[in-house]
Write an enzyme that holds these catalytic residues in place. Structure first.
Site, PDB file in Angstrom:
ATOM      1  N   CYS A   2      25.771  11.187 -31.278  1.00  0.00           N
ATOM      2  CA  CYS A   2      26.626  11.067 -32.455  1.00  0.00           C
ATOM      3  C   CYS A   2      25.952  10.188 -33.504  1.00  0.00           C
ATOM      4  CB  CYS A   2      27.988  10.489 -32.120  1.00  0.00           C
ATOM      5  SG  CYS A   2      28.805  11.236 -30.713  1.00  0.00           S
ATOM      6  N   ARG A  27      20.328  13.584 -34.266  1.00  0.00           N
ATOM      7  CA  ARG A  27      20.892  12.950 -33.074  1.00  0.00           C
ATOM      8  C   ARG A  27      21.716  13.940 -32.247  1.00  0.00           C
ATOM      9  NH1 ARG A  27      20.878   7.187 -33.431  1.00  0.00           N
ATOM     10  NH2 ARG A  27      22.610   7.057 -31.986  1.00  0.00           N
ATOM     11  N   TRP A  75      29.273  14.459 -31.073  1.00  0.00           N
ATOM     12  CA  TRP A  75      28.759  15.286 -29.968  1.00  0.00           C
ATOM     13  C   TRP A  75      29.819  15.235 -28.887  1.00  0.00           C
ATOM     14  CZ3 TRP A  75      27.232  14.779 -24.806  1.00  0.00           C
ATOM     15  CH2 TRP A  75      26.385  15.777 -24.312  1.00  0.00           C
ATOM     16  N   ASN A 102      31.016   5.709 -31.596  1.00  0.00           N
ATOM     17  CA  ASN A 102      29.992   6.281 -30.728  1.00  0.00           C
ATOM     18  C   ASN A 102      30.103   5.638 -29.363  1.00  0.00           C
ATOM     19  OD1 ASN A 102      28.991   7.792 -32.801  1.00  0.00           O
ATOM     20  ND2 ASN A 102      27.143   6.570 -33.115  1.00  0.00           N
ATOM     21  N   GLY A 103      29.853   6.405 -28.315  1.00  0.00           N
ATOM     22  CA  GLY A 103      29.912   5.881 -26.962  1.00  0.00           C
ATOM     23  C   GLY A 103      31.020   6.531 -26.169  1.00  0.00           C
ATOM     24  N   GLU A 497       6.503  19.657 -18.754  1.00  0.00           N
ATOM     25  CA  GLU A 497       6.873  19.405 -20.148  1.00  0.00           C
ATOM     26  C   GLU A 497       6.866  20.686 -20.963  1.00  0.00           C
ATOM     27  OE1 GLU A 497       7.877  17.462 -23.748  1.00  0.00           O
ATOM     28  OE2 GLU A 497       8.278  17.122 -21.612  1.00  0.00           O
ATOM     29  N   LYS A 501      10.169  22.109 -22.946  1.00  0.00           N
ATOM     30  CA  LYS A 501      10.195  22.403 -24.382  1.00  0.00           C
ATOM     31  C   LYS A 501      10.746  23.807 -24.638  1.00  0.00           C
ATOM     32  CE  LYS A 501       9.265  18.727 -26.121  1.00  0.00           C
ATOM     33  NZ  LYS A 501      10.093  18.289 -25.018  1.00  0.00           N
ATOM     34  N   GLU A 504      14.508  23.771 -24.032  1.00  0.00           N
ATOM     35  CA  GLU A 504      15.261  22.990 -25.008  1.00  0.00           C
ATOM     36  C   GLU A 504      15.525  23.749 -26.296  1.00  0.00           C
ATOM     37  OE1 GLU A 504      14.299  18.285 -24.447  1.00  0.00           O
ATOM     38  OE2 GLU A 504      12.678  19.515 -25.229  1.00  0.00           O
ATOM     39  N   HIS A 520       5.186  28.690  -2.180  1.00  0.00           N
ATOM     40  CA  HIS A 520       6.244  28.153  -1.325  1.00  0.00           C
ATOM     41  C   HIS A 520       7.626  28.442  -1.907  1.00  0.00           C
ATOM     42  CE1 HIS A 520       3.375  26.129   1.261  1.00  0.00           C
ATOM     43  NE2 HIS A 520       2.756  25.689   0.180  1.00  0.00           N
ATOM     44  N   LYS A 619      19.420  13.769 -29.721  1.00  0.00           N
ATOM     45  CA  LYS A 619      18.160  13.031 -29.717  1.00  0.00           C
ATOM     46  C   LYS A 619      18.289  11.718 -28.958  1.00  0.00           C
ATOM     47  CE  LYS A 619      13.908  12.484 -31.205  1.00  0.00           C
ATOM     48  NZ  LYS A 619      12.859  13.360 -30.667  1.00  0.00           N
TER      49      LYS A 619
END
Length: 624
Positions: A2, A27, A75, A102-103, A497, A501, A504, A520, A619
Site C-alpha cells: 500500500c 508498491r 493492497w 498501512n499494515g 530467479e 521473473k 511474476e 528425479h 514491491k
C-alpha cells in the site's frame, strides 16, 4: 505494501496527493482514494477501484479543494477490492476523522466487536476502519473530560491517538485528519514506514521518499512508536510512551529524474539496462587493490570480531533469497566458512540452534519486508550480531540492524526486482572476498577477484546486447504456459530467479531446478509445449549439464540455451541459443541473468501484461 501520502500547506492538496499516489503505484495496489478538508466541518472524498488513472478521471469530473488532505493506495488484505474497502476510512458519525492505514491490525476482530457493542457501525470489511472508530471513541472521551488547553489546541486529538495505539496489535503506518481541525494531521508508525517532508510553509507525509522528490529535499524518518503532529508551519515528533523527542532532519537521496522513464517503455526495461551503472555504483569505493580485499564502512564490527565468525546466516524472501543462494556459493568457496540460507518467513518461527559465533545478514531491497524484519529482530533479541544488505536509506531494517551495507542501486520502481538483485549479488561477492581475505585467500587470489569485478559492468553491458535475439525468442514461445529453468552450481540460483521473473510478470507457470534433479521428477513435465531454459555456460560441470540437455532433446522438449561466447556444441542441440560473455564461474550469475530478465519482460509485453505493476504483487511486502 500500500501507499500513503499526506499534505498540509497553502496549495491545493489534491495536486500533490494524486502525483504522490502515482509515484507509489510500484508498491502494488488494487484501489485508491483521497480525502481533503476544504474548511472547518467540511470533508470531501473520492475513491475508486483499480488504477490511479481511474481516480484521476473522477477528480477531473468532480475536483476537490482544500489545502490539507491524505491519499492511499490499498493492497487488499481484509475484504475484497471495493470502494467501501478503499481508504481513507472515516471514524465517528458523519466522518469526525479520516484515516489512511498501512499494515495489519491482528486483533481487529475483538476491537470491532467491542466497538459494535458501543454503537459503532462499520461500512467496510477492513481492519483499518476499526482504528478510525477507536480514535473517535477516545476523542469523545477526551472532550468529555474538558476542552483542550489554549496553548495546545490539538491536545485532545493527540490524547485520543495515544490511547488508541497501545491497543493495536500488529503493524501500522497511520495518517489522520480531523474534520473540525483542518490545519493539522497526525502520523504514527509501528512496523510500516512513514517519511515526513519539510517544505517552505508546507509539510508532506509519504510511505517512502519517492513522492517527495522535487517537492523537498529535507525529510524526517519516523521510527517505531513515534507520532508526528504536522501543520503547515510546524512539526512535532513524540514517542508514544516517552513524550516529545528531537527529530533528525536528513537529506532526501531520491532524485526526481530517477522517477522518469527516460524513453523506455517500462520501468522494468529501464532498470534492466541500468545495471552496468548500478553495479559500478555498488562497487565504488569498496575495493582495495592495495590490500586485495573489499572495504565496508557500515558493518560496525572490527576485522578482529569478524575473524571470529564461524558461520554466516543469510535470510531473505523472494528474489533476495535467490541472491542469498548465490552468496552462499561465493562465501563458502572464497572463505571456506559455512553459510546457511534461510527463508525469513520460516526463520522467524523455526527457532533453530544458532551458536554464539554466528552472524546474520538480512537481505532486502526495500528494507521493510515484514518477514525479514521479524527474523532480524528474533536473532537480535537472542544476542547475535545482525547486519542488513538493503537499498533504501532510512528503512526500518537499516535502522534496526547493528550495521549494514547499502546497495546504492538507486530507486527501483518495477515490482519485479532486476537491478537490486544484481547489486545484492555483488555486495555478497565483495563480502565473500572480504571474509576470504580474513582467512585463507592469498593476495594474488584477491587481486584476481577484484580484476574480474572491475570488468563486471562491461560484461553486463555485453549481455544486454542479446536484447534483440531474446525478443525474437520471446515471440516464438510467448503463448506457452509452462517453462522449466535448469542450471547447476552458480547457475542454479539463476534458474530459480529466471523462473520467478517469468511467473511474476507474465503469469506463466515456471519452475527452476538444479539440472541434475530434472530426472528425479520434473522430466515428467517435458513435452513439445514446455520449453526448457538451460543455463549452460562453461564451468566444471558443463559436460554434466550437456547430458541433461540431451535428455530433454530426446523427449521432444524445446530448448532455449544460454551459452558462453565461442561455444559451438550447444547450438547443435538447442532450438534457440542466447550468447553471453565467457566469464569466470563466479561472475556468471551476473551475465547469465540478463537474458532471462529480458525474456520474462518481452514475453510479458507480448502477452499484454502490466509489466511494472503485475497483478496481486507489491514491491514492499510489509504484511505477513
Amino acid at each position: 505494501m500500500c501507499g500513503i501520502v499526506g499534505y498540509v500547506g497553502t496549495q491545493n492538496a489534491t495536486d500533490f496527493l494524486l502525483e504522490g499516489l502515482r509515484r507509489l503505484e510500484y508498491r502494488g495496489y488494487d484501489s485508491a482514494g483521497i480525502v481533503t478538508l476544504p474548511n472547518e466541518g467540511q470533508v470531501e472524498i473520492t475513491k475508486t477501484v483499480g488504477r490511479i488513472e481511474s481516480l484521476s478521471e473522477k477528480l477531473a469530473q468532480n475536483p476537490m479543494s482544500g489545502s490539507i488532505g491524505i491519499g492511499h493506495t490499498r493492497w487488499a488484505t481484509h475484504g475484497p477490492p471495493t470502494e467501501e474497502n478503499a481508504h481513507p476510512h472515516f471514524g465517528g458519525d458523519g466522518g469526525v476523522l479520516a484515516l489512511a492505514h498501512n499494515g495489519v491490525i491482528e486483533n481487529y476482530a475483538e476491537l470491532k466487536d467491542s466497538l459494535i457493542e458501543k454503537g459503532y457501525k462499520f461500512l467496510s470489511d477492513t481492519d483499518s476502519e476499526v482504528v478510525a472508530h477507536l480514535i473517535d471513541f477516545y476523542l469523545n472521551e477526551a472532550e468529555a473530560d474538558g476542552a483542550a488547553p489554549e496553548d495546545d489546541p490539538y491536545a485532545n486529538l493527540l490524547a485520543a491517538v495515544q490511547k488508541t495505539l497501545p491497543r493495536l496489535r500488529g503493524t501500522y503506518g497511520l495518517v489522520i485528519l480531523f474534520r473540525e481541525h483542518p490545519h493539522v494531521m497526525i502520523a504514527a508508525r509501528r512496523g510500516s514506514p512513514l517519511v515526513i517532508g519539510i517544505g517552505n510553509g508546507e509539510h508532506f507525509v509519504a510511505s517512502d521518499g519517492s513522492p517527495l522528490a522535487g517537492y523537498t529535499d529535507k525529510i524526517v524518518y519516523l521510527a517505531d512508536h513515534q507520532l508526528a503532529i504536522v501543520t503547515a508551519d510546524s512539526l512535532r515528533v513524540l514517542h508514544r510512551d516517552e513524550g516529545q523527542v528531537r527529530h533528525n532532519v536528513q537529506v532526501l537521496e531520491v532524485e526526481e529524474t530517477d522517477l522518469s522513464l527516460k524513453g523506455y517503455a517500462h520501468y522494468m526495461l529501464k532498470e534492466i539496462f541500468e545495471q552496468p551503472k548500478t553495479l559500478a555504483d555498488t562497487m565504488r569505493g569498496r575495493l582495495s587493490e592495495d590490500n586485495a580485499t573489499a572495504i565496508f564502512g557500515g558493518l560496525n564490527l572490527s576485522a578482529q570480531q569478524l575473524r571470529q565468525v564461524q558461520r554466516v546466516i543469510l535470510t531473505a524472501c523472494g528474489t533476495s533469497w535467490h541472491a542469498a543462494l548465490v552468496g552462499e556459493y561465493m562465501i563458502e568457496e572464497m572463505s571456506r566458512m559455512p553459510v546457511e540460507v534461510e527463508y525469513a518467513s520460516e526463520l522467524r518461527y523455526r527457532n533453530p540452534p544458532v551458536d554464539h559465533k554466528s552472524i546474520l545478514f538480512a537481505i532486502t531491497q526495500s528494507g521493510e519486508t515484514a518477514d525479514t524484519l521479524a527474523a532480524l529482530r528474533e536473532l537480535k533479541r537472542k544476542g547475535h550480531p545482525t547486519l542488513a544488505i538493503c537499498n533504501v536509506v532510512g528503512s526500518t531494517i537499516a535502522q534496526e540492524a547493528d550495521g549494514g551495507i547499502y546497495l546504492h542501486a538507486g530507486q527501483e520502481i518495477g515490482v519485479a526486482s532486476t537491478k537490486a538483485y544484481t547489486s545484492q549479488m555483488l555486495v555478497l561477492t565483495m563480502l565473500a572476498l572480504y571474509f576470504g581475505r580474513l582467512r585463507h585467500l592469498s593476495y594474488e587470489q584477491g587481486r584476481k577477484i577484484i580484476d574480474a569485478l572491475h570488468r563486471l559492468p562491461d560484461h553486463v553491458e555485453k549481455a544486454l546486447e542479446t536484447n534483440d535475439e531474446v525478443r525474437r525468442i520471446a515471440g516464438k514461445y510467448c503463448h506457452e504456459n509452462n517453462f522449466l529453468y535448469l542450471g547447476r552450481q552458480y547457475n542454479f540460483p539463476t534458474a530459480l530467479e529466471g523462473a520467478l521473473k517469468l511467473k511474476e510478470i507474465s503469469y506463466i507457470h515456471a519452475e527452476g531446478y538444479p539440472a541434475a534433479e530434472m530426472k528425479h521428477g520434473p522430466i515428467a513435465l517435458v513435452d513439445k509445449n514446455t520449453p526448457s531454459v538451460f543455463i549452460v555456460t562453461k564451468d566444471f560441470v558443463y559436460d554434466k549439464v550437456m547430458a541433461n540437455v540431451e535428455e530433454v532433446k530426446a523427449r521432444g522438449g524445446p530448448i532455449i540455451a544460454v551459452v558462453a561466447e565461442g561455444d559451438t556444441q550447444v547450438a547443435k542441440i538447442a532450438d534457440d541459443v542466447i550468447v553471453v560473455p565467457d566469464v569466470e564461474p563466479f561472475v556468471q550469475p551476473f551475465a547469465n541473468i540478463i537474458p532471462l530478465q529480458l525474456l520474462s519482460y518481452h514475453i510479458a509485453v507480448l502477452r499484454g501484461c502490466d509489466v511494472d505493476k503485475p497483478r496481486n504483487l507489491a514491491k514492499s511486502v510489509t504484511v505477513e
